[in-house]
Design a protein around this motif. Sequence first.
Motif, PDB file in Angstrom:
ATOM      1  N   GLY A  86      60.273  49.011  42.555  1.00 46.95           N
ATOM      2  CA  GLY A  86      60.800  47.689  42.839  1.00 46.95           C
ATOM      3  C   GLY A  86      62.310  47.623  42.727  1.00 46.95           C
ATOM      4  N   PRO A  87      62.871  46.434  42.950  1.00 47.23           N
ATOM      5  CA  PRO A  87      64.316  46.267  42.820  1.00 47.23           C
ATOM      6  C   PRO A  87      64.746  46.384  41.362  1.00 47.23           C
ATOM      7  CG  PRO A  87      63.235  44.154  43.175  1.00 47.23           C
ATOM      8  CD  PRO A  87      62.185  45.200  43.350  1.00 47.23           C
ATOM      9  N   GLY A  88      66.017  46.630  41.172  1.00 44.73           N
ATOM     10  CA  GLY A  88      66.527  46.763  39.814  1.00 44.73           C
ATOM     11  C   GLY A  88      66.053  48.017  39.118  1.00 44.73           C
ATOM     12  N   ASP A  89      65.624  49.026  39.905  1.00 48.88           N
ATOM     13  CA  ASP A  89      65.159  50.303  39.349  1.00 48.88           C
ATOM     14  C   ASP A  89      63.975  50.126  38.397  1.00 48.88           C
ATOM     15  OD1 ASP A  89      67.143  51.527  40.795  1.00 48.88           O
ATOM     16  OD2 ASP A  89      68.545  51.644  39.123  1.00 48.88           O
ATOM     17  N   ARG A  90      63.170  49.100  38.628  1.00 47.91           N
ATOM     18  CA  ARG A  90      61.970  48.888  37.816  1.00 47.91           C
ATOM     19  C   ARG A  90      60.760  49.439  38.564  1.00 47.91           C
ATOM     20  NH1 ARG A  90      62.762  47.974  32.702  1.00 47.91           N
ATOM     21  NH2 ARG A  90      60.610  47.217  32.650  1.00 47.91           N
ATOM     22  N   TYR A  91      59.813  49.985  37.826  1.00 41.39           N
ATOM     23  CA  TYR A  91      58.599  50.487  38.459  1.00 41.39           C
ATOM     24  C   TYR A  91      57.372  50.057  37.673  1.00 41.39           C
ATOM     25  CZ  TYR A  91      57.260  54.139  35.108  1.00 41.39           C
ATOM     26  OH  TYR A  91      56.812  54.798  33.990  1.00 41.39           O
ATOM     27  N   GLU A  92      56.244  50.034  38.366  1.00 43.43           N
ATOM     28  CA  GLU A  92      54.932  49.838  37.751  1.00 43.43           C
ATOM     29  C   GLU A  92      54.009  50.913  38.304  1.00 43.43           C
ATOM     30  OE1 GLU A  92      53.478  45.678  37.808  1.00 43.43           O
ATOM     31  OE2 GLU A  92      55.425  45.241  38.737  1.00 43.43           O
ATOM     32  N   LEU A  93      53.180  51.445  37.453  1.00 48.56           N
ATOM     33  CA  LEU A  93      52.232  52.486  37.866  1.00 48.56           C
ATOM     34  C   LEU A  93      50.851  52.128  37.354  1.00 48.56           C
ATOM     35  CD1 LEU A  93      52.713  56.319  37.755  1.00 48.56           C
ATOM     36  CD2 LEU A  93      50.712  55.318  36.671  1.00 48.56           C
ATOM     37  N   VAL A  94      49.856  52.291  38.226  1.00 53.51           N
ATOM     38  CA  VAL A  94      48.458  52.099  37.836  1.00 53.51           C
ATOM     39  C   VAL A  94      47.696  53.376  38.186  1.00 53.51           C
ATOM     40  CG1 VAL A  94      46.336  50.773  38.181  1.00 53.51           C
ATOM     41  CG2 VAL A  94      48.553  49.600  38.192  1.00 53.51           C
ATOM     42  N   TYR A  95      47.042  53.939  37.187  1.00 51.39           N
ATOM     43  CA  TYR A  95      46.187  55.115  37.409  1.00 51.39           C
ATOM     44  C   TYR A  95      44.760  54.710  37.066  1.00 51.39           C
ATOM     45  CZ  TYR A  95      43.952  59.640  36.677  1.00 51.39           C
ATOM     46  OH  TYR A  95      43.092  60.710  36.735  1.00 51.39           O
ATOM     47  N   GLN A  96      43.820  55.045  37.958  1.00 51.32           N
ATOM     48  CA  GLN A  96      42.415  54.689  37.748  1.00 51.32           C
ATOM     49  C   GLN A  96      41.519  55.900  37.986  1.00 51.32           C
ATOM     50  OE1 GLN A  96      42.335  51.565  40.718  1.00 51.32           O
ATOM     51  NE2 GLN A  96      42.430  49.981  39.155  1.00 51.32           N
ATOM     52  N   ALA A  97      40.464  55.992  37.212  1.00 50.97           N
ATOM     53  CA  ALA A  97      39.469  57.050  37.417  1.00 50.97           C
ATOM     54  C   ALA A  97      38.089  56.480  37.112  1.00 50.97           C
ATOM     55  CB  ALA A  97      39.748  58.247  36.517  1.00 50.97           C
ATOM     56  N   TYR A  98      37.120  56.831  37.966  1.00 51.76           N
ATOM     57  CA  TYR A  98      35.729  56.417  37.786  1.00 51.76           C
ATOM     58  C   TYR A  98      34.860  57.665  37.799  1.00 51.76           C
ATOM     59  CZ  TYR A  98      37.174  51.614  38.784  1.00 51.76           C
ATOM     60  OH  TYR A  98      37.774  50.374  38.745  1.00 51.76           O
ATOM     61  N   VAL A  99      34.026  57.818  36.798  1.00 49.38           N
ATOM     62  CA  VAL A  99      33.132  58.971  36.688  1.00 49.38           C
ATOM     63  C   VAL A  99      31.688  58.511  36.882  1.00 49.38           C
ATOM     64  CG1 VAL A  99      32.326  60.830  35.182  1.00 49.38           C
ATOM     65  CG2 VAL A  99      34.728  60.133  35.120  1.00 49.38           C
ATOM     66  N   ASN A 100      30.907  59.306  37.623  1.00 52.92           N
ATOM     67  CA  ASN A 100      29.477  59.089  37.916  1.00 52.92           C
ATOM     68  C   ASN A 100      29.235  58.087  39.040  1.00 52.92           C
ATOM     69  OD1 ASN A 100      28.671  60.942  35.923  1.00 52.92           O
ATOM     70  ND2 ASN A 100      28.646  59.356  34.345  1.00 52.92           N
ATOM     71  N   THR A 101      29.947  56.962  39.029  1.00 56.66           N
ATOM     72  CA  THR A 101      29.761  55.945  40.058  1.00 56.66           C
ATOM     73  C   THR A 101      30.890  54.925  39.942  1.00 56.66           C
ATOM     74  OG1 THR A 101      28.297  54.192  40.878  1.00 56.66           O
ATOM     75  CG2 THR A 101      28.271  54.604  38.516  1.00 56.66           C
ATOM     76  N   ARG A 102      31.114  54.150  41.023  1.00 55.84           N
ATOM     77  CA  ARG A 102      32.057  53.032  40.965  1.00 55.84           C
ATOM     78  C   ARG A 102      31.320  51.697  40.908  1.00 55.84           C
ATOM     79  NH1 ARG A 102      36.735  53.084  45.211  1.00 55.84           N
ATOM     80  NH2 ARG A 102      37.553  51.537  43.756  1.00 55.84           N
ATOM     81  N   ASN A 103      30.017  51.740  40.774  1.00 50.53           N
ATOM     82  CA  ASN A 103      29.209  50.529  40.666  1.00 50.53           C
ATOM     83  C   ASN A 103      29.402  49.921  39.278  1.00 50.53           C
ATOM     84  OD1 ASN A 103      27.274  48.543  40.492  1.00 50.53           O
ATOM     85  ND2 ASN A 103      25.572  49.833  41.158  1.00 50.53           N
ATOM     86  N   LEU A 104      30.083  48.776  39.213  1.00 51.89           N
ATOM     87  CA  LEU A 104      30.422  48.176  37.921  1.00 51.89           C
ATOM     88  C   LEU A 104      29.191  47.807  37.110  1.00 51.89           C
ATOM     89  CD1 LEU A 104      33.372  45.843  39.021  1.00 51.89           C
ATOM     90  CD2 LEU A 104      33.513  48.076  37.927  1.00 51.89           C
ATOM     91  N   GLY A 105      28.061  47.585  37.769  1.00 51.64           N
ATOM     92  CA  GLY A 105      26.859  47.206  37.043  1.00 51.64           C
ATOM     93  C   GLY A 105      26.022  48.382  36.574  1.00 51.64           C
ATOM     94  N   ASP A 106      26.414  49.592  36.887  1.00 55.31           N
ATOM     95  CA  ASP A 106      25.637  50.781  36.523  1.00 55.31           C
ATOM     96  C   ASP A 106      26.067  51.269  35.142  1.00 55.31           C
ATOM     97  OD1 ASP A 106      24.547  53.386  36.296  1.00 55.31           O
ATOM     98  OD2 ASP A 106      24.509  53.599  38.486  1.00 55.31           O
ATOM     99  N   PRO A 107      25.147  51.352  34.179  1.00 60.54           N
ATOM    100  CA  PRO A 107      25.528  51.770  32.818  1.00 60.54           C
ATOM    101  C   PRO A 107      26.048  53.207  32.753  1.00 60.54           C
ATOM    102  CG  PRO A 107      23.137  51.660  33.039  1.00 60.54           C
ATOM    103  CD  PRO A 107      23.714  51.048  34.267  1.00 60.54           C
ATOM    104  N   ARG A 108      25.819  54.015  33.784  1.00 54.80           N
ATOM    105  CA  ARG A 108      26.324  55.390  33.776  1.00 54.80           C
ATOM    106  C   ARG A 108      27.823  55.451  34.077  1.00 54.80           C
ATOM    107  NH1 ARG A 108      23.948  58.432  38.248  1.00 54.80           N
ATOM    108  NH2 ARG A 108      24.282  56.446  39.305  1.00 54.80           N
ATOM    109  N   MET A 109      28.376  54.372  34.571  1.00 57.61           N
ATOM    110  CA  MET A 109      29.782  54.383  34.968  1.00 57.61           C
ATOM    111  C   MET A 109      30.695  54.511  33.764  1.00 57.61           C
ATOM    112  SD  MET A 109      32.187  51.562  36.854  1.00 57.61           S
ATOM    113  CE  MET A 109      32.635  50.840  35.278  1.00 57.61           C
TER     114      MET A 109
END
Length: 207
Positions: free
Chosen positions: A90-113
């Motif tokens: 972004g401006p002013g030499d500011r940054y934001e970073l988001v790192y995400q990882a999902y193991v087994n599944t991306r189904n939020l309702g699955d208990p294996r996630m």
Amino acid sequence: MKAWTLLCIVACPVIAGCSTVLDRHRHADPRTDRPAPMIFEKGSRLPGRSDVGPAEAEGVWSFFRTEQRVPLDEGEVAPFLYYALHLKLGPGDRYELVYQAYVNTRNLGDPRMRALDVRETGRFSLAAGTLQLEPNGTTLAEKHLGRITTQAIPDEHRRYEAALDGAWLNIAGPCARYQVEPICRDGRDVWYSLRASRLDWPLPPLR
């Protein structure tokens, strides 16, 4: 070179509206395949221009990948791994970073996630083909068995080689300690190709 493009290049430092034109050109890049991360050998050169400053690289850059049958540190093998890196310069030499990882599944309702969501904020510098990230706040959220826990983790300053290639920001350097992809395990520098993105920002938190 068309007159409007030339005018924009000359005038962009003082006319904020030119960034919109450059952004449209960036997103018009027809290459859409997202390369897999690769080990970056010493002496190699990233494709693209290294003579890029912060204003030209401003925006959101994203990488994501899905892998099947991935060995985990605990010795087990996960049937599925998704990981993503989103970097907002972004401006002013500011940054934001988001790192995400999902193991087994991306189904939020699955208990294996099992899911990981890391957020960094801080300052960045970009000059002479070098991108430096200097976080001053890093938070890790983890979801396991339906429960989310959140904690602050140590900041990690990192230095990458960087080159802008149309709609792609190529960066090569060390993985952060929180990254779980197998290519990060041997401590070598890794090359990621991040594509210009129009993601709504901020990204929603883990839920």
